[in-house]
Enzyme design. Structure first.
Site, PDB file in Angstrom:
ATOM      1  N   CYS A  94      -6.367  45.848 -15.316  1.00 23.30           N
ATOM      2  CA  CYS A  94      -6.283  47.304 -15.358  1.00 23.30           C
ATOM      3  C   CYS A  94      -5.036  47.826 -14.637  1.00 23.30           C
ATOM      4  O   CYS A  94      -3.942  47.682 -15.156  1.00 23.30           O
ATOM      5  CB  CYS A  94      -7.568  47.912 -14.812  1.00 23.30           C
ATOM      6  SG  CYS A  94      -7.848  49.595 -15.352  1.00 23.30           S
ATOM      7  N   HIS A 190     -12.942  44.738 -16.100  1.00 24.71           N
ATOM      8  CA  HIS A 190     -13.366  44.606 -14.711  1.00 24.71           C
ATOM      9  C   HIS A 190     -14.688  43.827 -14.674  1.00 24.71           C
ATOM     10  O   HIS A 190     -15.220  43.446 -15.713  1.00 24.71           O
ATOM     11  CB  HIS A 190     -13.636  46.001 -14.107  1.00 24.71           C
ATOM     12  CG  HIS A 190     -12.412  46.786 -13.808  1.00 24.71           C
ATOM     13  ND1 HIS A 190     -11.539  46.466 -12.787  1.00 24.71           N
ATOM     14  CD2 HIS A 190     -11.916  47.911 -14.390  1.00 24.71           C
ATOM     15  CE1 HIS A 190     -10.568  47.364 -12.762  1.00 24.71           C
ATOM     16  NE2 HIS A 190     -10.771  48.250 -13.702  1.00 24.71           N
TER      17      HIS A 190
END
Ligand code: GLN
Length: 241
Positions: A94, A190
């Site tokens: 990310c 994640h």
């Protein structure tokens, strides 16, 4: 045989369980009798480009990315580029993924320059992508969750890591998730991403060990629990996207 892992900016870039990726890499190496040494690099430290075999770069908020970008705009950025040029591997999630690209343009703020180590560019979209992320890579299923406003677009030197099945991935438009360029992997997953995606952990381990030890074949592990967790999470993503 030994493995050296450097966790980049853990004080600023380590949200949504991302440290679990470092734990997974170290654990899967040690289960194979490989010695592991871990170091952290925070803003202001001096990165030694000759040391680490594998870098982990987690996710973070725009503000933290700004601080990290400034640190990478100095000697540490040059050192990290040299590390990649000499064969080091990386997993970037990310915000870390965005900062290994050319730049991240947050909503309403000036562009945050990236390292340019992978050919991707990110700009904040109007919609924040939050939810389960299920994708299919050539090597296997990829499952995690995503939480980002950045929409990432790949240039010709980067290849997608996977194709989105559930969720938004890089940008919610081209059905790509993540990127691979050389031995660098970026993803929006994640979770942390590696415990439930053992193929990705082992791909990174093999690349990292090759840097100083030459080609290696990793002994197989019993991934029954990991794959059961992957399938359970994938089922949740399919039924409750
Ligand atoms: N701040 C970046 C974004 O919102 C990255 C967020 C993250 O790392 N989860 O896109």
């Amino acid at each position: 045989m030994d493995l050296r892992i450097c966790h980049l900016y853990p004080d600023l870039m380590c949200i949504y369980g991302d440290r679990g990726n470092v734990i997974t890499l170290a654990r899967r190496a040690r289960w194979r009798g490989i010695e592991v040494e871990e170091r952290a690099l925070n803003a202001g430290d001096a990165l030694d480009p000759a040391w680490a075999d594998l870098y982990f770069f987690g996710g973070g908020q725009d503000q933290g990315q700004d601080v990290v970008s400034r640190d990478l705009d100095g000697p540490n950025g040059d050192a990290l580029r040299r590390a990649f040029a000499s064969g080091a591997s990386a997993l970037a999630v990310c915000g870390g993924y965005q900062l290994l690209g050319h730049e991240y343009l947050p909503a309403g703020g000036p562009p945050i320059p990236g390292l340019g180590a992978i050919d991707v560019t990110t700009r904040a979209g109007k919609v924040r992508f939050v939810g389960n992320l299920l994708a299919q890579a050539a090597q296997g299923t990829l499952i995690g969750f995503e939480n980002h406003s950045g929409h990432t677009y790949l240039g010709p030197k980067a290849k997608p890591l996977a194709t989105v099945l559930v969720g938004r991935g890089n940008n919610g438009e081209d059905e790509t998730e993540g990127a691979v360029q050389g031995r660098i992997v970026g993803t929006y997953c994640h979770g942390s991403v590696l415990p439930k995606n053992p193929w990705l952990a082992d791909m990174l381990l093999a690349w990292a060990l090759e840097r100083r030890h030459g080609p290696v074949t990793l002994a197989p592990l019993d991934d029954g629990e990991e794959l059961a967790a992957q399938q359970a999470a994938a089922e949740v993503a399919r039924t409750r996207p």
